[in-house]
Design a protein around this motif. Structure first.
Motif, mmCIF file in Angstrom:
data_model
loop_
_atom_site.group_PDB
_atom_site.id
_atom_site.type_symbol
_atom_site.label_atom_id
_atom_site.label_comp_id
_atom_site.label_asym_id
_atom_site.label_seq_id
_atom_site.Cartn_x
_atom_site.Cartn_y
_atom_site.Cartn_z
ATOM 1 N N SER A 111 -32.818 17.614 4.163
ATOM 2 C CA SER A 111 -32.711 17.041 5.506
ATOM 3 C C SER A 111 -31.613 15.978 5.548
ATOM 4 O O SER A 111 -31.327 15.323 4.546
ATOM 5 C CB SER A 111 -34.047 16.432 5.933
ATOM 6 N N VAL A 112 -31.007 15.838 6.706
ATOM 7 C CA VAL A 112 -29.870 14.941 6.876
ATOM 8 C C VAL A 112 -30.245 13.798 7.819
ATOM 9 O O VAL A 112 -30.718 14.037 8.934
ATOM 10 C CB VAL A 112 -28.650 15.686 7.440
ATOM 11 N N HIS A 113 -30.051 12.574 7.356
ATOM 12 C CA HIS A 113 -30.273 11.396 8.190
ATOM 13 C C HIS A 113 -28.924 10.858 8.634
ATOM 14 O O HIS A 113 -28.126 10.403 7.810
ATOM 15 C CB HIS A 113 -31.054 10.329 7.421
ATOM 16 N N SER A 114 -28.686 10.908 9.925
ATOM 17 C CA SER A 114 -27.417 10.456 10.495
ATOM 18 C C SER A 114 -27.589 9.120 11.193
ATOM 19 O O SER A 114 -28.646 8.847 11.784
ATOM 20 C CB SER A 114 -26.891 11.497 11.493
ATOM 21 N N ASP A 115 -26.540 8.295 11.165
ATOM 22 C CA ASP A 115 -26.617 7.002 11.849
ATOM 23 C C ASP A 115 -26.566 7.149 13.368
ATOM 24 O O ASP A 115 -26.757 6.184 14.097
ATOM 25 C CB ASP A 115 -25.523 6.056 11.363
ATOM 26 N N LEU A 116 -26.343 8.361 13.865
ATOM 27 C CA LEU A 116 -26.364 8.590 15.301
ATOM 28 C C LEU A 116 -27.772 8.440 15.880
ATOM 29 O O LEU A 116 -27.951 8.430 17.098
ATOM 30 C CB LEU A 116 -25.825 9.980 15.629
ATOM 31 N N ALA A 117 -28.767 8.324 15.033
ATOM 32 C CA ALA A 117 -30.130 8.082 15.506
ATOM 33 C C ALA A 117 -30.294 6.668 16.047
ATOM 34 O O ALA A 117 -31.278 6.382 16.753
ATOM 35 C CB ALA A 117 -31.123 8.314 14.374
ATOM 36 N N PHE A 118 -29.338 5.777 15.743
ATOM 37 C CA PHE A 118 -29.459 4.368 16.121
ATOM 38 C C PHE A 118 -28.581 4.065 17.330
ATOM 39 O O PHE A 118 -27.386 4.362 17.330
ATOM 40 C CB PHE A 118 -29.071 3.475 14.941
ATOM 41 N N PHE A 119 -29.172 3.441 18.329
ATOM 42 C CA PHE A 119 -28.458 3.146 19.564
ATOM 43 C C PHE A 119 -27.447 2.008 19.350
ATOM 44 O O PHE A 119 -27.599 1.202 18.426
ATOM 45 C CB PHE A 119 -29.467 2.813 20.663
ATOM 46 N N PRO A 120 -26.431 1.910 20.204
ATOM 47 C CA PRO A 120 -25.248 1.109 19.861
ATOM 48 C C PRO A 120 -25.250 -0.371 20.221
ATOM 49 O O PRO A 120 -24.429 -1.120 19.682
ATOM 50 C CB PRO A 120 -24.133 1.817 20.654
ATOM 51 N N LEU A 121 -26.131 -0.847 21.118
ATOM 52 C CA LEU A 121 -25.961 -2.219 21.597
ATOM 53 C C LEU A 121 -26.149 -3.247 20.494
ATOM 54 O O LEU A 121 -25.347 -4.193 20.375
ATOM 55 C CB LEU A 121 -26.941 -2.505 22.745
ATOM 56 N N PHE A 122 -27.181 -3.108 19.687
ATOM 57 C CA PHE A 122 -27.438 -4.103 18.641
ATOM 58 C C PHE A 122 -26.287 -4.191 17.632
ATOM 59 O O PHE A 122 -25.784 -5.293 17.369
ATOM 60 C CB PHE A 122 -28.758 -3.799 17.928
ATOM 61 N N PRO A 123 -25.820 -3.073 17.058
ATOM 62 C CA PRO A 123 -24.677 -3.187 16.132
ATOM 63 C C PRO A 123 -23.406 -3.677 16.825
ATOM 64 O O PRO A 123 -22.571 -4.333 16.187
ATOM 65 C CB PRO A 123 -24.517 -1.770 15.582
ATOM 66 N N ALA A 124 -23.255 -3.383 18.113
ATOM 67 C CA ALA A 124 -22.090 -3.891 18.838
ATOM 68 C C ALA A 124 -22.145 -5.412 18.924
ATOM 69 O O ALA A 124 -21.119 -6.098 18.771
ATOM 70 C CB ALA A 124 -22.034 -3.277 20.234
ATOM 71 N N LEU A 125 -23.330 -5.955 19.163
ATOM 72 C CA LEU A 125 -23.483 -7.414 19.193
ATOM 73 C C LEU A 125 -23.259 -8.014 17.810
ATOM 74 O O LEU A 125 -22.678 -9.102 17.679
ATOM 75 C CB LEU A 125 -24.868 -7.774 19.720
ATOM 76 N N GLU A 126 -23.740 -7.333 16.774
ATOM 77 C CA GLU A 126 -23.489 -7.796 15.407
ATOM 78 C C GLU A 126 -21.990 -7.873 15.143
ATOM 79 O O GLU A 126 -21.491 -8.868 14.584
ATOM 80 C CB GLU A 126 -24.127 -6.840 14.395
ATOM 81 N N ARG A 127 -21.297 -6.841 15.512
ATOM 82 C CA ARG A 127 -19.849 -6.793 15.270
ATOM 83 C C ARG A 127 -19.119 -7.868 16.063
ATOM 84 O O ARG A 127 -18.245 -8.554 15.541
ATOM 85 C CB ARG A 127 -19.321 -5.410 15.653
ATOM 86 N N GLY A 128 -19.497 -8.019 17.338
ATOM 87 C CA GLY A 128 -18.847 -9.022 18.170
ATOM 88 C C GLY A 128 -19.084 -10.431 17.673
ATOM 89 O O GLY A 128 -18.167 -11.259 17.624
ATOM 90 N N LEU A 129 -20.325 -10.721 17.284
ATOM 91 C CA LEU A 129 -20.653 -12.066 16.820
ATOM 92 C C LEU A 129 -19.978 -12.375 15.490
ATOM 93 O O LEU A 129 -19.482 -13.502 15.278
ATOM 94 C CB LEU A 129 -22.167 -12.200 16.690
#
Length: 393
Positions: A97-115
């Motif tokens: 089975s394949v676990h892809s990071d596309l399972a995770f929605f983008p707002l939280f990591p976007a805030l991490e990156r911005g901060l």
């Protein structure tokens, strides 16, 4: 209760049944400044400090790194990787089975990156800052909803109870639960105040945070339909808010579909993670496979959950809050996800805590403090045990 005609529940209402929500007679009016807001935020913050203190002591005793467990474990690792490198990472498990990071929605990591771009911190630390800030915003929103429904004192207790939820340690991790709950609470409050466009916009951002936003979208849509039927009028603001609500969730699902060249790509990704909807079959199989005593305990816990939902209905909670709460619970139970994560998935359903909050308000303040402190210690101990152990939150 129609959101556009909702009245302060601090005012007496002769139509209330004995089982419906009734604030304490000494509750302050909900209009104007909220004198108990500092108490709500301070009480909530105290629960998190207690949890972190217990974690720190347990980490020292076991020789483990408690801070690392908060900022770089389980889903936190995936969010940091997305923040630093964007989407595109996947892991193939021994079973194929394949676990892809596309399972995770983008707002939280976007805030991490911005901060992390504007502060001298890495993405993992930025995730903690986002989560901790959002936790206070969530506690404030929960307090505001509780105050609107049952008075200031119930609002205070509701916010603190959310901080002593069994899996509340996740609120101190670089996870999305606090951000999503903050957006959901303020969106529901906006509906209760008839501010449909704001409610829809907040719901759209919630839809960029977690798939559970489907529950919030349903709450806004059903409330709008019931309001139109009752009042026989349709406002432009209501229509705009309802149309805005699903845009965040839909945008990400479409993005994954376009990226993977398949209209069902997002759901395929979730299924590969074991997160497909099976109507509760996986839960039933899990219970069936447990030893008798463990199965009996779990059935009892589910019975308690059902009782809380029934209390929410009997208390005549406002429709958007009730629909949201029930929908979050149902979504958490009918999926095929690992059972250990289900209590965490239900944590944003803060409406479940309103019945015990109203009950605690009837106690003397000293007894309230004793009960909440005991719950905070128990929640903190469980959190330390889980974080320093091997099981997922």
């Amino acid at each position: 209760m129609s959101p556009d005609r909702s009245r302060s529940s601090d005012a007496p209402d002769k139509r209330r049944t004995p089982d419906s929500i009734a604030p304490a007679p000494t509750s302050a009016p909900t209009s104007g400044p909220a004198p108990t807001l500092p108490l709500a935020l301070g009480g909530y913050a105290a629960t998190r400090v207690i949890g972190l203190a217990i974690l720190a002591l347990a980490a020292v005793a076991t020789g483990k790194d408690g801070l690392h467990r908060l900022r770089g474990r389980w889903d936190s690792v995936w969010y940091v990787r997305i923040a630093e490198n964007g989407y595109g990472h996947q892991v193939t498990l021994p079973d194929g089975s394949v676990h892809s990071d596309l399972a995770f929605f983008p707002l939280f990591p976007a805030l991490e990156r911005g901060l992390s771009a504007v502060l001298p911190v890495d993405a993992a630390t930025a995730g903690l800052l986002v989560s901790w800030t959002a936790s206070l915003a969530a506690a404030w929103g929960i307090y505001a909803v509780g105050t609107h429904v049952a008075g200031h004192r119930a609002g205070v207790v509701l916010a603190v109870l959310w901080g002593v939820y069994p899996t509340a340690f996740v609120q101190s991790m670089a996870y999305t639960e606090t951000l999503f709950t903050a957006l959901a609470a303020w969106s529901i409050l906006a509906v209760l105040r008839g501010r449909w466009i704001l409610a829809g916009a907040l719901c759209a951002f919630a839809g960029l945070t977690r798939p559970t936003a489907a529950a919030l979208i349903a709450a806004l849509g059903i409330t709008a339909v019931v309001t139109v039927v009752r009042e026989r009028k349709l406002s432009v603001r209501m229509v705009t808010g309802v149309l805005l609500a699903p845009l965040g969730w839909l945008a990400y699902v479409v993005y994954v579909g376009v990226r993977e060249s398949s209209p069902t790509a997002y759901f395929d990704v979730q299924a590969a993670w074991g997160n497909s909807i099976d109507g509760g079959v996986a839960l039933a199989r899990f219970i069936w496979g447990l030893p008798p005593l463990a199965a009996l305990g779990l059935v009892a816990a589910l019975g308690l959950l059902g009782w809380l939902v029934a209390l929410c209905v009997r208390q005549k909670q406002p429709l958007p809050l009730l629909v949201y709460t029930i929908a979050v619970v149902v979504i958490s139970l009918i999926g095929a996800a690992y059972f250990g994560s289900r209590p965490r998935l239900m944590m944003p359903a803060f409406g479940l805590l309103l019945p015990p909050a109203v009950a605690l308000v009837r106690l003397r303040p000293r007894n309230q403090v004793l009960v909440l402190t005991g719950l905070a210690l128990a929640s903190g101990a469980y959190g330390a045990f889980t974080l320093l152990g091997s099981g997922p939150p």
